[in-house]
Design a protein around this motif. Structure first.
Motif, PDB file in Angstrom:
ATOM      1  N   ALA A 213       0.832  -1.203   0.000  1.00  0.00           N
ATOM      2  CA  ALA A 213       0.000   0.000   0.000  1.00  0.00           C
ATOM      3  C   ALA A 213       0.869   1.257   0.000  1.00  0.00           C
ATOM      4  O   ALA A 213       0.555   2.241  -0.698  1.00  0.00           O
ATOM      5  CB  ALA A 213      -0.922  -0.011   1.226  1.00  0.00           C
ATOM      6  N   LEU A 214       1.962   1.237   0.761  1.00  0.00           N
ATOM      7  CA  LEU A 214       2.878   2.379   0.772  1.00  0.00           C
ATOM      8  C   LEU A 214       3.539   2.547  -0.589  1.00  0.00           C
ATOM      9  O   LEU A 214       3.678   3.676  -1.085  1.00  0.00           O
ATOM     10  CB  LEU A 214       3.932   2.179   1.860  1.00  0.00           C
ATOM     11  N   PHE A 215       3.932   1.437  -1.213  1.00  0.00           N
ATOM     12  CA  PHE A 215       4.526   1.519  -2.555  1.00  0.00           C
ATOM     13  C   PHE A 215       3.524   2.105  -3.547  1.00  0.00           C
ATOM     14  O   PHE A 215       3.895   2.911  -4.420  1.00  0.00           O
ATOM     15  CB  PHE A 215       4.962   0.131  -3.033  1.00  0.00           C
ATOM     16  N   ALA A 216       2.261   1.717  -3.432  1.00  0.00           N
ATOM     17  CA  ALA A 216       1.236   2.241  -4.334  1.00  0.00           C
ATOM     18  C   ALA A 216       1.061   3.740  -4.147  1.00  0.00           C
ATOM     19  O   ALA A 216       0.957   4.493  -5.129  1.00  0.00           O
ATOM     20  CB  ALA A 216      -0.094   1.518  -4.081  1.00  0.00           C
ATOM     21  N   LEU A 217       1.041   4.195  -2.899  1.00  0.00           N
ATOM     22  CA  LEU A 217       0.869   5.624  -2.620  1.00  0.00           C
ATOM     23  C   LEU A 217       2.062   6.429  -3.124  1.00  0.00           C
ATOM     24  O   LEU A 217       1.886   7.476  -3.776  1.00  0.00           O
ATOM     25  CB  LEU A 217       0.686   5.829  -1.123  1.00  0.00           C
ATOM     26  N   LEU A 218       3.265   5.949  -2.858  1.00  0.00           N
ATOM     27  CA  LEU A 218       4.462   6.656  -3.324  1.00  0.00           C
ATOM     28  C   LEU A 218       4.519   6.677  -4.846  1.00  0.00           C
ATOM     29  O   LEU A 218       4.942   7.664  -5.450  1.00  0.00           O
ATOM     30  CB  LEU A 218       5.711   5.988  -2.756  1.00  0.00           C
ATOM     31  N   GLY A 219       4.111   5.563  -5.478  1.00  0.00           N
ATOM     32  CA  GLY A 219       4.082   5.535  -6.939  1.00  0.00           C
ATOM     33  C   GLY A 219       3.084   6.524  -7.506  1.00  0.00           C
ATOM     34  O   GLY A 219       3.341   7.172  -8.518  1.00  0.00           O
TER      35      GLY A 219
END
Length: 312
Positions: free
Chosen positions: A16-22
């Motif tokens: 989820a953090l990777f998705a938000l940062l992306g």
């Protein structure tokens, strides 16, 4: 008690953090596809048990659609300058290796500890739980000593996943495919076809068929975990274990090693063989496979002989 749910939650939060940062990376023209792909994967980790089989099936189809239409990819920039990396390596020296070694050390220690001391963690999932704890401990130690910007590990992890892309989830997909094949009775069909080619009463013929079958199915499916349910149902269980009385642990363990030999020789194992070639910018996308074949073939022969010698 710590259960496998802890690992799913930890993985889901990371994705989820990777998705938000992306999503926030305005320099990446494929940021929306990246965010959707890793966000859906996070949803499967965090809420997969509540989505049900149909919901998870739709989620997988959505992942395939995003990846299949080329909607995920790495954005430009974001690399740490080589000079800065060299300076950090010179200042911290072997400590950088120590951080990496924390993960396998904790995984090994936790596997034994959780089985010896009941009640702390689910002993059936001791290795996965210990591995997750090792990642957290290594991250905490690295952050405390190196003191990077707070989001730097997540940003670099996200960029690495964007580079790997859909191949990061290929092992899970193929392992699931193997389970589907097993439930569909593919193993019995394959066993009937191969059984006719094995000489009656030939133990070595059955061992040879099992070892080669594990390698060949892995080459086709890209993952030994996908090949294993098929071959154990086709040959391993009915012939090697039930008919010839083989040791199930030896048959299964060395059979998986035979499958891993197939992994070394197939582009279907993209995350092992094609992604490293791309990251290393090799001239040929199959350069990793060519380098591994010379080891894989004799190792496969050794595994077949070991099953024959030690399982019976």
């Amino acid at each position: 008690m710590i259960t496998l749910g802890f690992v799913y939650v930890l993985s889901g939060l990371a994705f989820a953090l990777f998705a938000l940062l992306g999503l926030l990376d305005a320099t990446n023209p494929k940021r929306f596809g990246n965010a959707a792909f890793w966000g859906l994967l996070a949803m499967s980790m965090l809420a997969g048990d509540r989505l049900g089989d149909f919901g998870n099936g739709l989620l997988v189809l959505a992942l395939v659609a995003i990846a299949g239409t080329g909607q995920i990819g790495k954005g430009p920039g974001g690399d740490i300058p080589a000079e800065e990396q060299a300076d950090s390596a010179a200042r911290h020296g072997n400590f950088l290796l120590l951080v990496a070694l924390i993960i396998p050390a904790v995984a090994l220690a936790g596997t034994f500890l959780f089985k010896w001391v009941p009640g702390i963690a689910d002993p059936k999932q001791a290795t996965l739980i210990s591995l997750a704890l090792g990642v957290l401990i290594a991250l905490a130690v690295g952050m405390a000593r190196l003191r990077p910007p707070l989001l730097l590990p997540a940003q670099q992890g996200r960029r690495l996943l964007d580079s790997v892309g859909w191949a990061a989830v290929l092992p899970q997909m193929l392992a699931s495919l193997g389970a589907v094949f097993a439930l569909a009775g593919v193993g019995e069909v394959v066993g009937g076809l191969i059984g006719g080619a094995i000489p009656e009463g030939s133990l070595f013929g059955a061992v040879l068929a099992f070892g080669l079958g594990m390698a060949l199915f892995t080459i086709v499916m890209g993952n030994a975990f996908a090949a294993f349910p098929v071959m154990i149902a086709a040959i391993g269980m009915p012939l090697l274990i039930q008919q010839y009385g083989g040791n199930p642990a030896v048959v299964a363990a060395i059979g998986m090693l035979a499958g891993f030999c197939g992994t070394l020789m197939t582009p279907m194992a993209a995350n092992f063989n094609l992604v490293p070639a791309a990251l290393l910018e090799l001239k040929s996308p199959y350069g990793v496979i060519r380098a591994q074949i010379g080891t894989a073939i004799p190792l496969l022969a050794v595994n077949i002989v070991f099953i024959w010698l030690f399982a019976f």
